[in-house]
Structure formats: structure tokens, C-alpha cells
Scaffold this active site. Structure first.
Site, short mmCIF file in Angstrom:
data_model
loop_
_atom_site.label_atom_id
_atom_site.label_comp_id
_atom_site.label_asym_id
_atom_site.label_seq_id
_atom_site.Cartn_x
_atom_site.Cartn_y
_atom_site.Cartn_z
N ASP A 153 0.85 -1.19 0.00
CA ASP A 153 0.00 0.00 0.00
C ASP A 153 0.89 1.24 0.00
OD1 ASP A 153 -2.15 1.68 0.14
OD2 ASP A 153 -2.79 1.09 2.15
N ASP A 186 -3.03 2.61 -5.90
CA ASP A 186 -2.02 2.67 -4.85
C ASP A 186 -1.89 1.43 -3.98
OD1 ASP A 186 -4.45 3.02 -3.64
OD2 ASP A 186 -3.86 4.72 -2.40
N GLU A 187 -2.56 0.34 -4.32
CA GLU A 187 -2.42 -0.87 -3.51
C GLU A 187 -2.66 -2.12 -4.34
OE1 GLU A 187 -5.41 -1.62 -0.49
OE2 GLU A 187 -6.75 -0.17 -1.43
#
Length: 361
Positions: free
Chosen positions: A8, A102-103
Site C-alpha cells: 500500500d 495505490d495498492e
């Protein structure tokens, strides 16, 4: 036994802005357009100290942190960095399941690059992200997705946390039930009414009892309380739909739902900004006090390109509900479906002139 990572990026959009503009470093940065209908896309850790969070109305963020620096989002730039990070993941495994820009989950049971452990692989990935993007990422290492996602949040920002198979039971025992995905404020209160505040207490309830009270979600609660999650990491799974919903403390009339629809639409819209795909169909979901579920949907000629358009369609869909005016509702959800790749929608550009959708099912 699988070896799963959840990676993350830390305050991703805000961190990109601070990286690219040195004058923003160390300052409370809020990635959002200003305005009463805008929603926070991301907040730097300096802004989070004041209680600013993503999906929060921008006006509230400004009240919480009057000195915040508002930066309009630049999704083209964020997507470019996300591709860089994705390329780093793929050096180590082909089993990469992105959840957003983003993850992602990674299955490193059999890594492409020889490594003494999953922990070492996670450390190598974090080091490469830092070196090649000048950004930081946090990682969780665990035997399954459920635990890895919890672990990645444990030592944020720029942290690593490992849950070994032998540690699962001891780790989960004192954990608040709110850490289980799907346990929101309403479900947390229902569990608290049963004397369940921790995962350890949840473990004392039989599957049959939980399913009798909460349906299929009760079965998931039973499994998660024991650290069980058999889901595989599934690469190349495109986003099909994104939504947000909320269950009210008291049942509301249809005419009273406007504030809730506005709030939930903001949250759903913020989530859609984290994917590279484009949603075309707006969906409104309602659940009556008698647990009857209704959905209304509309696909405009061109996909919504702003929160204002998205919200306007959601409100118009509410007006298509034809149940008696005395009907009360316990839940509302707003979402986008019919996602396609951005280049498939390239011909559908510009703002469309919104009109109330026709009465279609």
C-alpha cells in the site's frame, strides 16, 4: 501455505504532490478541488493529524485544518507512477492483483527472483519503490489476503509487518472486530450488543448462530475470526463496479434521503478516481425497512466526468422509485458499473448536458 503480500503506497496522491513540489513537503496537503461539492481524494500525513481523511467533504477538511494547502488532483500523473510501481511488482511475481492505483495483493509463494523469504521479497520491493519513485510504501506479509491487508496498515507509514502462520491466533485474539473488512459502524454496534468487541470474543460464537443473525456475512465473520481466507490472488481482474453504501441509525422517508445520497455519492466518486477504467452506468440501491432491495440504474450517452454529474443522476434515480410515500428506507447505496478501459471511452469526451433519466429498469 500461501505467502501473500499487501503493498500500500503511503498517502499516495499527496505524496506524489509533495515529491514533485518541494515547497509542499512537511506541510498539510489535501488533494481535492475546493468547493461545497468536492471530496478529499487524499491527505498527507501532516493533514491527517488534524483528522482529515480521504472521501471526506472538502469543506469539512478545510474546517478541520484551516492551514491545509489544497492541490487539485492530477490523475494522469498518479496513473503514470502507479504503472512504475506495478512494473516493480511484476519483477517479483506475475500474481499481482491491483485493488486501486495505490495498492495491490501479490502472491510470492514462488517468486520469480530467488528470495530467502516473503519478508525479504517485501523489503526488496519497498526498497525498489523508494529508489525508483522517491516514494514510500507499507507492506503486510501473511498467509492470506485478509491478514496481509490488516498487516500492511499496522506500521504505516513506510512500515512492514509480518504475521506468520504460527502467530495468527495470538494476533487476532485482541483485535477489534472493526478491523474485519465489512464491519462498519452499524455492524460494529450490532456485534457490541451481543457482547462482541474483539475477534477473540467473536470466536466464541458458532457459525450457525452468526449466520442466523447476519446471513452469509455471518459465515464470513466466523471464518475471518479464525484467520481463514481461501481467496486466491487473481491477476488481470478488471474493475467491474465501484459503490458505497450506508445503513441509517433510523429508517428514513424517500424525501429525506438527499443528504445521504450526496454524502455517499462523494465517497463512491472518490473511489472511482483510483482506477484507470471508466464507469458508464450510475446505480442507486435502496433497502426498505422490510429489507426489500430496489435498484435503479441509468447509462448516459457519455460517462459521468464530475461529481456533480454523478450526483445529479443518482438523485434523479431516486425520483424513479414508485413505492408509497410512507415507505421508509434503512440503507442507500450509490455506485458506478459498466467499467471499460479508458481508450474504449476516448470517443465519449466532454461534459454531457444532463437530463433526468427516463423511466428504465
Amino acid at each position: 501455505m500461501r505467502k501473500i503480500l499487501h503493498i500500500d503506497m503511503d498517502a499516495f496522491y499527496a505524496s506524489v504532490e509533495q515529491r514533485d513540489d518541494p515547497t509542499l513537503r512537511g506541510k498539510p496537503v489535501v488533494v481535492a478541488w475546493r468547493g461545497s461539492r468536492s471530496v478529499v481524494c487524499a491527505a498527507s500525513y501532516e493533514a491527517r493529524k488534524f483528522g482529515v481523511r480521504s472521501a471526506m467533504p472538502a469543506v469539512r477538511a478545510e474546517r478541520l485544518c484551516p492551514d491545509a494547502i489544497f492541490v487539485p488532483p492530477d490523475f494522469t500523473r498518479y496513473k503514470a507512477v502507479s504503472r512504475q510501481v506495478r512494473e516493480i511488482f511484476l519483477r517479483h511475481t506475475d500474481l499481482v492483483e491491483p485493488l486501486s492505483l495505490d495498492e495491490a495483493y501479490l502472491d510470492v509463494t514462488a517468486p520469480k527472483i530467488a528470495s530467502p523469504s516473503a519478508t525479504a521479497t517485501a523489503e526488496a520491493i519497498r526498497a525498489q519503490i523508494r529508489e525508483e519513485t522517491a516514494l514510500t510504501a507499507s507492506a503486510g506479509v501473511a498467509p492470506n489476503k485478509f491478514l496481509a491487508k490488516i498487516a500492511s496498515d499496522w506500521n504505516k507509514p513506510d512500515g512492514l509487518f509480518v504475521i506468520k502462520p504460527s502467530q495468527v491466533e495470538a494476533f487476532l485474539e485482541p483485535l477489534a472486530v472493526s478491523r474485519i473488512p465489512g464491519v462498519g459502524k452499524v455492524m460494529e454496534k450490532k456485534l457490541a450488543d451481543l457482547g462482541i468487541d474483539t475477534v477473540g470474543q467473536l470466536r466464541g460464537f458458532a457459525r450457525e448462530e452468526l449466520e442466523a443473525r447476519f446471513g452469509s456475512f455471518g459465515g464470513r465473520l466466523h471464518a475471518r475470526a479464525r484467520g481463514i481466507d481461501e481467496r486466491e490472488v487473481e491477476p488481470n481482474q478488471p474493475v467491474q463496479s465501484i459503490s458505497a453504501e450506508d445503513t441509517f441509525e433510523r429508517d428514513l422517508l424517500l424525501e429525506e434521503l438527499t443528504p445521504a445520497i450526496l454524502r455517499i455519492a462523494e465517497k463512491a466518486w472518490a473511489a472511482t478516481r483510483k482506477t484507470e477504467r471508466v464507469g458508464h452506468t450510475v446505480v442507486l440501491k435502496l433497502k426498505t425497512a422490510q429489507f426489500r432491495i430496489l435498484t435503479r440504474s441509468f447509462t448516459p450517452d457519455a460517462p459521468p466526468t464530475s461529481l456533480q454529474e454523478f450526483t445529479a443522476i443518482a438523485l434523479a434515480l431516486r425520483d424513479r422509485v414508485d413505492l408509497p410515500a410512507s415507505t421508509r428506507y434503512r440503507l442507500v447505496g450509490v455506485g458506478l458499473s459498466g467499467f471499460r478501459e479508458a481508450d474504449e471511452s476516448a470517443g465519449q469526451h466532454g461534459l454531457f448536458a444532463f437530463e433526468a433519466p427516463p423511466d428504465q429498469a
